[in-house]
Design a protein around this motif. Structure first.
Motif, PDB file in Angstrom:
ATOM      1  N   GLU A 148       0.377  -1.846   0.130  1.00  0.00           N
ATOM      2  CA  GLU A 148       0.471   0.684   0.303  1.00  0.00           C
ATOM      3  C   GLU A 148       1.035   0.934  -0.218  1.00  0.00           C
ATOM      4  O   GLU A 148       0.810   2.566  -0.746  1.00  0.00           O
ATOM      5  N   GLN A 149       1.906   1.392   0.769  1.00  0.00           N
ATOM      6  CA  GLN A 149       2.988   2.348   0.944  1.00  0.00           C
ATOM      7  C   GLN A 149       3.454   2.771  -0.376  1.00  0.00           C
ATOM      8  O   GLN A 149       3.688   4.188  -0.390  1.00  0.00           O
ATOM      9  N   MET A 150       3.945   1.867  -1.081  1.00  0.00           N
ATOM     10  CA  MET A 150       4.504   1.614  -2.007  1.00  0.00           C
ATOM     11  C   MET A 150       3.839   2.099  -3.648  1.00  0.00           C
ATOM     12  O   MET A 150       4.072   2.547  -4.238  1.00  0.00           O
ATOM     13  N   PHE A 151       2.623   1.182  -3.664  1.00  0.00           N
ATOM     14  CA  PHE A 151       1.826   1.219  -5.115  1.00  0.00           C
ATOM     15  C   PHE A 151       0.432   2.402  -4.868  1.00  0.00           C
ATOM     16  O   PHE A 151      -0.218   2.419  -5.895  1.00  0.00           O
ATOM     17  N   GLY A 152       0.388   2.411  -3.324  1.00  0.00           N
ATOM     18  CA  GLY A 152      -1.267   2.750  -3.636  1.00  0.00           C
ATOM     19  C   GLY A 152      -1.822   1.559  -3.427  1.00  0.00           C
ATOM     20  O   GLY A 152      -3.619   1.912  -3.387  1.00  0.00           O
ATOM     21  N   LEU A 153      -1.866   0.389  -3.301  1.00  0.00           N
ATOM     22  CA  LEU A 153      -2.937  -1.253  -3.406  1.00  0.00           C
ATOM     23  C   LEU A 153      -3.270  -1.452  -2.951  1.00  0.00           C
ATOM     24  O   LEU A 153      -2.268  -1.486  -1.221  1.00  0.00           O
ATOM     25  N   THR A 154      -4.557  -1.253  -1.850  1.00  0.00           N
ATOM     26  CA  THR A 154      -5.547  -2.307  -0.802  1.00  0.00           C
ATOM     27  C   THR A 154      -6.252  -3.481  -1.308  1.00  0.00           C
ATOM     28  O   THR A 154      -6.304  -3.625  -2.409  1.00  0.00           O
ATOM     29  N   PRO A 155      -6.000  -4.526  -0.529  1.00  0.00           N
ATOM     30  CA  PRO A 155      -7.030  -5.739  -0.898  1.00  0.00           C
ATOM     31  C   PRO A 155      -7.822  -6.479  -1.680  1.00  0.00           C
ATOM     32  O   PRO A 155      -9.255  -4.978  -0.740  1.00  0.00           O
ATOM     33  N   GLU A 156      -8.263  -6.348  -2.520  1.00  0.00           N
ATOM     34  CA  GLU A 156      -9.667  -6.467  -3.113  1.00  0.00           C
ATOM     35  C   GLU A 156     -10.361  -6.909  -2.134  1.00  0.00           C
ATOM     36  O   GLU A 156     -11.503  -7.040  -2.419  1.00  0.00           O
ATOM     37  N   PHE A 157      -9.485  -8.218  -1.670  1.00  0.00           N
ATOM     38  CA  PHE A 157      -9.761  -9.537  -0.269  1.00  0.00           C
ATOM     39  C   PHE A 157      -9.123  -9.572   0.283  1.00  0.00           C
ATOM     40  O   PHE A 157      -8.003  -9.769   0.001  1.00  0.00           O
ATOM     41  N   ILE A 158      -9.351 -10.537   1.587  1.00  0.00           N
ATOM     42  CA  ILE A 158      -8.139 -11.180   2.630  1.00  0.00           C
ATOM     43  C   ILE A 158      -9.479 -12.311   2.860  1.00  0.00           C
ATOM     44  O   ILE A 158      -9.895 -12.095   3.205  1.00  0.00           O
ATOM     45  N   ALA A 159      -9.004 -13.440   2.803  1.00  0.00           N
ATOM     46  CA  ALA A 159      -9.336 -14.627   2.382  1.00  0.00           C
ATOM     47  C   ALA A 159      -8.508 -16.010   3.632  1.00  0.00           C
ATOM     48  O   ALA A 159      -7.075 -15.628   3.380  1.00  0.00           O
ATOM     49  N   SER A 198       9.064   6.869 -11.441  1.00  0.00           N
ATOM     50  CA  SER A 198       8.943   6.234 -10.568  1.00  0.00           C
ATOM     51  C   SER A 198      10.231   5.518  -9.760  1.00  0.00           C
ATOM     52  O   SER A 198       9.290   4.906  -8.534  1.00  0.00           O
ATOM     53  N   TYR A 199      10.713   5.310  -9.821  1.00  0.00           N
ATOM     54  CA  TYR A 199      12.015   5.036  -9.176  1.00  0.00           C
ATOM     55  C   TYR A 199      12.208   5.962  -8.365  1.00  0.00           C
ATOM     56  O   TYR A 199      12.557   5.463  -6.950  1.00  0.00           O
ATOM     57  N   ARG A 204      12.173   5.594  -4.125  1.00  0.00           N
ATOM     58  CA  ARG A 204      13.191   5.701  -3.864  1.00  0.00           C
ATOM     59  C   ARG A 204      12.856   6.822  -2.283  1.00  0.00           C
ATOM     60  O   ARG A 204      13.533   5.928  -1.291  1.00  0.00           O
ATOM     61  N   ALA A 205      12.357   7.326  -2.342  1.00  0.00           N
ATOM     62  CA  ALA A 205      11.167   8.122  -1.021  1.00  0.00           C
ATOM     63  C   ALA A 205      10.967   8.142  -0.950  1.00  0.00           C
ATOM     64  O   ALA A 205      10.676   8.210   0.945  1.00  0.00           O
ATOM     65  N   LYS A 206       9.508   6.441  -0.866  1.00  0.00           N
ATOM     66  CA  LYS A 206       9.031   5.975   0.315  1.00  0.00           C
ATOM     67  C   LYS A 206       9.700   5.226   1.098  1.00  0.00           C
ATOM     68  O   LYS A 206       8.989   4.136   1.328  1.00  0.00           O
ATOM     69  N   GLY A 207      11.284   4.714   0.269  1.00  0.00           N
ATOM     70  CA  GLY A 207      12.001   3.871   1.174  1.00  0.00           C
ATOM     71  C   GLY A 207      12.469   2.503   0.224  1.00  0.00           C
ATOM     72  O   GLY A 207      13.555   1.704   1.198  1.00  0.00           O
ATOM     73  N   ALA A 208      12.385   2.685  -0.774  1.00  0.00           N
ATOM     74  CA  ALA A 208      12.552   1.172  -1.471  1.00  0.00           C
ATOM     75  C   ALA A 208      13.627   0.916  -1.650  1.00  0.00           C
ATOM     76  O   ALA A 208      14.169   1.990  -2.065  1.00  0.00           O
ATOM     77  N   GLU A 209      14.062  -0.083  -1.585  1.00  0.00           N
ATOM     78  CA  GLU A 209      15.320  -0.579  -1.994  1.00  0.00           C
ATOM     79  C   GLU A 209      15.768  -1.022  -2.855  1.00  0.00           C
ATOM     80  O   GLU A 209      15.852  -2.105  -3.317  1.00  0.00           O
ATOM     81  N   PHE A 210      16.400  -0.297  -4.066  1.00  0.00           N
ATOM     82  CA  PHE A 210      17.236  -0.863  -5.581  1.00  0.00           C
ATOM     83  C   PHE A 210      18.110  -1.155  -5.264  1.00  0.00           C
ATOM     84  O   PHE A 210      19.070  -0.744  -4.928  1.00  0.00           O
ATOM     85  N   LEU A 211      19.127  -2.230  -6.674  1.00  0.00           N
ATOM     86  CA  LEU A 211      19.568  -3.431  -6.459  1.00  0.00           C
ATOM     87  C   LEU A 211      21.074  -1.988  -7.266  1.00  0.00           C
ATOM     88  O   LEU A 211      22.131  -2.324  -7.232  1.00  0.00           O
ATOM     89  N   ALA A 212      20.586  -0.633  -8.065  1.00  0.00           N
ATOM     90  CA  ALA A 212      21.036   0.222  -8.859  1.00  0.00           C
ATOM     91  C   ALA A 212      19.921   0.819  -9.387  1.00  0.00           C
ATOM     92  O   ALA A 212      19.420   0.545  -9.467  1.00  0.00           O
TER      93      ALA A 212
END
Length: 148
Positions: free
Chosen positions: A23-34, A99-100, A104-112
């Motif tokens: 959610e933090q990285m992509f703004g995604l929320t689950p369609e459902f959790i089961a 996008s990179y 990165r500003a949200k804390g993602a750690e890239f390999l390069a």
């Protein structure tokens, strides 16, 4: 005989941590959790005594399914991208640099930093790899001129 790709499943260490990260990285929320368990599920997934929770996160026309097994398991995924069976999930983006920087500003750690493909069938395209909190490799990909 076959249709489009429906989903990609990723087994996670901690469902809540993974849901919060996606959610933090992509703004995604689950369609459902089961939840699921029982002998048929155990046979179907090949895990004796399987008890799991799963969530669907939609990325455009494809779904990423997060699965959390309440079973004995390895807690870390330490495979190299070169190891047989290693997979990655690729996300198409219109502007890889934007996008990179956003991730990165949200804390993602890239390999390069993003890499430009100089020749071959994907000439002119860009890609960059990074990891989710479970060690699963994700890729951003920017195509050009209709190239895959």
């Amino acid at each position: 005989m076959f249709g489009d790709m429906h989903h990609v499943g990723i087994t996670v260490r901690d469902m809540e941590e993974s849901l919060a990260w996606y959610e933090q990285m992509f703004g995604l929320t689950p369609e459902f959790i089961a939840e699921g368990s029982g002998p048929e599920l155990s046979r179907g997934v090949g895990v004796p005594g399987a008890k799991l929770r799963f969530a669907f996160l939609r990325f455009g026309s494809c779904v990423v399914e997060l699965l959390h097994y309440d079973n004995e398991r390895e807690e870390t995924f330490d495979r190299s991208n070169a190891d047989v069976g290693s997979a990655h999930v690729c996300i198409d983006v219109p502007d890889i640099h934007r996008s990179y920087e956003d991730l990165r500003a949200k804390g993602a750690e890239f390999l390069a930093p993003p890499l430009h493909i100089e020749d071959g069938p994907l000439e002119g395209c860009w890609f960059v790899y990074f990891k989710d909190p479970n060690g699963v490799t994700l890729e951003l990909f920017q195509s050009v001129g209709g190239k895959h």
